[in-house]
Design an enzyme around this catalytic site. Structure first.
Site, PDB file in Angstrom:
ATOM      1  N   PRO A  80       0.856  -1.202   0.000  1.00 22.80           N
ATOM      2  CA  PRO A  80       0.000   0.000   0.000  1.00 22.80           C
ATOM      3  C   PRO A  80       0.888   1.247   0.000  1.00 22.80           C
ATOM      4  O   PRO A  80       1.269   1.762   1.046  1.00 22.80           O
ATOM      5  CB  PRO A  80      -0.786  -0.136   1.314  1.00 22.80           C
ATOM      6  CG  PRO A  80       0.110  -0.932   2.208  1.00 22.80           C
ATOM      7  CD  PRO A  80       0.913  -1.849   1.324  1.00 22.80           C
ATOM      8  N   ASP A 140       6.160   2.618   1.562  1.00 26.18           N
ATOM      9  CA  ASP A 140       5.221   1.602   2.019  1.00 26.18           C
ATOM     10  C   ASP A 140       4.550   2.123   3.285  1.00 26.18           C
ATOM     11  O   ASP A 140       5.206   2.308   4.315  1.00 26.18           O
ATOM     12  CB  ASP A 140       5.987   0.297   2.298  1.00 26.18           C
ATOM     13  CG  ASP A 140       5.069  -0.866   2.640  1.00 26.18           C
ATOM     14  OD1 ASP A 140       3.919  -0.626   3.058  1.00 26.18           O
ATOM     15  OD2 ASP A 140       5.524  -2.025   2.511  1.00 26.18           O
ATOM     16  N   HIS A 141       3.235   2.357   3.196  1.00 25.42           N
ATOM     17  CA  HIS A 141       2.536   2.974   4.328  1.00 25.42           C
ATOM     18  C   HIS A 141       2.432   2.032   5.518  1.00 25.42           C
ATOM     19  O   HIS A 141       2.023   2.463   6.616  1.00 25.42           O
ATOM     20  CB  HIS A 141       1.134   3.422   3.891  1.00 25.42           C
ATOM     21  CG  HIS A 141       0.766   4.783   4.382  1.00 25.42           C
ATOM     22  ND1 HIS A 141       0.986   5.199   5.685  1.00 25.42           N
ATOM     23  CD2 HIS A 141       0.182   5.842   3.756  1.00 25.42           C
ATOM     24  CE1 HIS A 141       0.555   6.435   5.836  1.00 25.42           C
ATOM     25  NE2 HIS A 141       0.064   6.858   4.680  1.00 25.42           N
ATOM     26  N   ARG A 142       2.803   0.768   5.344  1.00 28.94           N
ATOM     27  CA  ARG A 142       2.795  -0.150   6.479  1.00 28.94           C
ATOM     28  C   ARG A 142       3.977   0.099   7.411  1.00 28.94           C
ATOM     29  O   ARG A 142       3.903  -0.194   8.604  1.00 28.94           O
ATOM     30  CB  ARG A 142       2.839  -1.609   5.986  1.00 28.94           C
ATOM     31  CG  ARG A 142       1.633  -2.028   5.164  1.00 28.94           C
ATOM     32  CD  ARG A 142       1.845  -3.408   4.576  1.00 28.94           C
ATOM     33  NE  ARG A 142       2.991  -3.438   3.646  1.00 28.94           N
ATOM     34  CZ  ARG A 142       3.394  -4.529   3.002  1.00 28.94           C
ATOM     35  NH1 ARG A 142       2.771  -5.687   3.206  1.00 28.94           N
ATOM     36  NH2 ARG A 142       4.429  -4.464   2.179  1.00 28.94           N
TER      37      ARG A 142
END
Length: 446
Positions: free
Chosen positions: A240, A416-418
C-alpha cells in the site's frame, strides 16, 4: 575406460529458475579444461558465462541457442579420462571418477557441494564413437537426447546486444554474412537485414473478424523484461504505497559539486550528482531507519535492516536494471561515485552478476536523465521506499526575499505505508531537500 559426466544448468542466483542459451562456446568433440566456460546464458538478471566443472571431451549438448532451460536441466556431457582428453591437456586420464571436476560449477553462484548419490544412465543420442557409461552429477531421470547441431556453421558474433536485436526480430544469425573482421556480424548487418525484411511485400492473407485478436506485435515477457514486470506487478499487489514530493533549490548542491571537482584536480575522477544524492540518502536513512526496512507478511513483522544496500535504476539496451551499491552507509561520496560508475559500465555492457543486482534495501531513481521533472515511482519490492529525482533546471525561485533564477529539482518519495506514516516520510524527504539546498548540513554528521 572413460566415463561420461553430465553437467546440469546450475543455480545462477537467488530466485532464478531458468536461463536462456545465448551462445554455445564449445562444439561436440571439443576438448575442454576444468572450469572452462562452455555456454553463455542470459537470466532475468544478467548475462553469464557458465564454466564446466569437468575436463574432457564434449560428447553432447542439450538445447539450441535461444532456448530456455530450467535450473537442473542437462547442459552437456563430457567424457573424462579418455585418450583424446589426455592429449588435449584436460583432466587426469587416470581419474575417471567423481573427483575429476572442480566442483565449482559457477564461482559465486554454484552449489560447490558434492552430489548426494550417483547412478549410471545411458542417454540416447550420444555419438556412436563415444559409447561409454554416463555418470550423472545429480540424482535425476535419464537425460534427454542431444539436440542436433544446426546445419550452418557457427555464428561469428561478439556483442550480446547484436544477438538480442536479432532474436527480437526473429532473424537467424547463421544465415547472415558479417561485414566485420573475419566475418564478424555487426549491429549494422542485423539492422540492414531488419530493414530488408520490413521492405519486403507481405503475403496477402484473407482476414476475418475472428482474426482480430492476432493483430499486432507480440513480445514475450521473459528475461529482464519479464522479471521487471513480475516485480512491479507484485509491488502494486502487496504494497500500500503513497507518494509525497517537494521542489528544492539545488543551486547549492551544484556549487558544492563544482567546488569538489575543482579541488580534486584535473586527473581525478569527477563526483557525480547521483553520487551526492546517494550520500544524502544514506544520511537521511540514518535519521529515518523505518524506510530502510522490509515487511515479512507471513510473520506480520516489519524488519529494519542494519546495512544500507543502495540500488539505483539504470536504463540499458536489455531494459531497466537496478544495480546495488553494497554497504553504501559505510562509504564516502567518492567511494559511492566510483562504485556507481563501475556498476553503470557493467550494466551497459551486460556483464552485471546476479549478486550485483540483488539484495537492495532502498532505491534511488534518477529519471531526470530522461528530461522529465516528476514521477510517482513504483517501489522495488521487497523494499519499503524509493526516492525519485527529476531534472535539475533553471527556474524562477524566491531566494532571500528576491525573485531569482535558481537550479530547481523535484524530489518524490514513494513509501510503504505499512512501515511508517506520512510524518516519517515527510521528515525524510524534507531532510533530503534541506541537504540538497544546503549541502553543509551533511558535515554535521561527519
Amino acid at each position: 575406460m572413460p566415463q561420461v559426466l553430465e553437467f546440469r544448468l546450475p543455480d545462477l542466483g537467488e530466485g532464478l529458475t531458468e536461463a536462456e542459451i545465448v551462445r554455445w562456446l564449445v562444439e561436440v568433440g571439443d576438448v575442454v579444461a576444468i572450469d572452462q566456460p562452455v555456454v553463455e546464458v542470459e537470466t532475468a538478471k544478467a548475462m553469464v558465462e557458465v564454466p564446466c566443472p569437468y575436463g574432457g571431451v564434449v560428447t553432447a549438448r542439450f538445447g539450441d541457442e535461444g532456448a530456455e532451460l530450467p535450473v537442473g536441466a542437462p547442459l552437456l556431457t563430457v567424457a573424462v579420462g579418455s585418450p583424446v582428453e589426455s592429449a588435449g591437456g584436460g583432466a587426469d586420464a587416470d581419474s575417471g571418477t567423481e573427483d575429476s571436476g572442480s566442483g565449482n560449477v559457477l564461482v559465486g553462484y554454484g552449489t560447490g557441494a558434492p552430489p548426494v548419490r550417483r547412478r549410471r544412465v545411458r542417454p540416447e543420442g550420444l555419438k556412436a564413437a563415444v559409447a561409454v557409461p554416463v555418470t550423472s552429477v545429480e540424482a535425476a531421470a535419464p537425460a534427454p537426447a542431444a539436440a542436433p547441431d544446426p546445419a550452418p556453421g557457427p555464428v561469428a558474433v561478439v556483442s550480446p546486444l547484436v544477438r538480442r536485436l536479432a532474436r527480437q526480430h526473429d532473424l537467424d544469425l547463421r544465415r547472415l554474412a558479417g561485414s566485420g573482421p573475419d566475418g564478424l556480424i555487426l549491429r549494422a548487418d542485423v539492422e540492414s537485414a531488419i530493414r530488408s525484411a520490413a521492405e519486403a511485400p507481405a503475403p496477402e492473407v484473407a482476414s476475418s473478424p475472428a482474426d482480430s485478436s492476432a493483430v499486432g506485435e507480440r513480445i514475450a515477457l521473459r528475461g529482464v523484461r519479464g522479471a521487471v514486470a513480475d516485480k512491479l506487478a507484485r509491488s502494486r499487489r502487496e504494497i500500500p504505497d503513497a507518494t509525497c514530493w517537494v521542489d528544492a533549490d539545488a543551486t547549492g548542491l551544484m556549487a558544492a559539486r563544482a567546488a569538489m571537482n575543482d579541488a580534486a584536480g584535473a586527473g581525478a575522477a569527477k563526483v557525480s550528482v547521483l553520487a551526492l544524492l546517494a550520500r544524502i540518502c544514506t544520511a537521511a536513512l540514518a535519521r529515518y531507519p523505518e524506510l530502510n526496512s522490509t515487511v515479512d507478511q507471513e510473520a506480520r513483522e516489519i524488519v529494519r535492516l542494519p546495512q544500507v544496500h543502495l540500488g539505483f535504476a539504470a536504463q540499458t539496451d536489455r531494459g531497466l536494471v537496478v544495480p546495488v551499491v553494497r554497504d553504501a552507509h559505510a562509504r564516502t561520496t567518492e567511494s559511492i561515485g566510483a562504485e556507481i560508475a563501475r556498476l553503470t559500465e557493467a550494466a551497459r555492457t551486460g556483464t552485471l552478476t546476479p549478486a550485483e543486482l540483488t539484495g537492495g534495501t532502498f532505491t534511488l531513481n534518477n529519471y531526470g536523465v530522461f528530461g522529465v521533472d516528476g514521477s510517482t515511482p513504483i517501489i522495488n519490492h521487497p523494499e519499503a521506499a524509493m526516492l525519485g529525482v527529476g531534472r535539475i533546471v533553471p527556474k524562477p525561485w524566491v531566494h532571500e526575499g528576491q525573485l531569482a533564477v535558481r537550479q530547481v529539482v523535484q524530489l518524490s518519495l514513494t513509501f510503504d505505508h505499512r512501515v511508517c506514516d506520512g510524518g516519517t516520510a515527510g521528515g525524510f524527504l524534507r531532510y533530503v531537500a534541506n541537504c540538497v539546498e544546503q549541502p553543509a548540513l551533511l558535515l554535521r554528521g561527519v
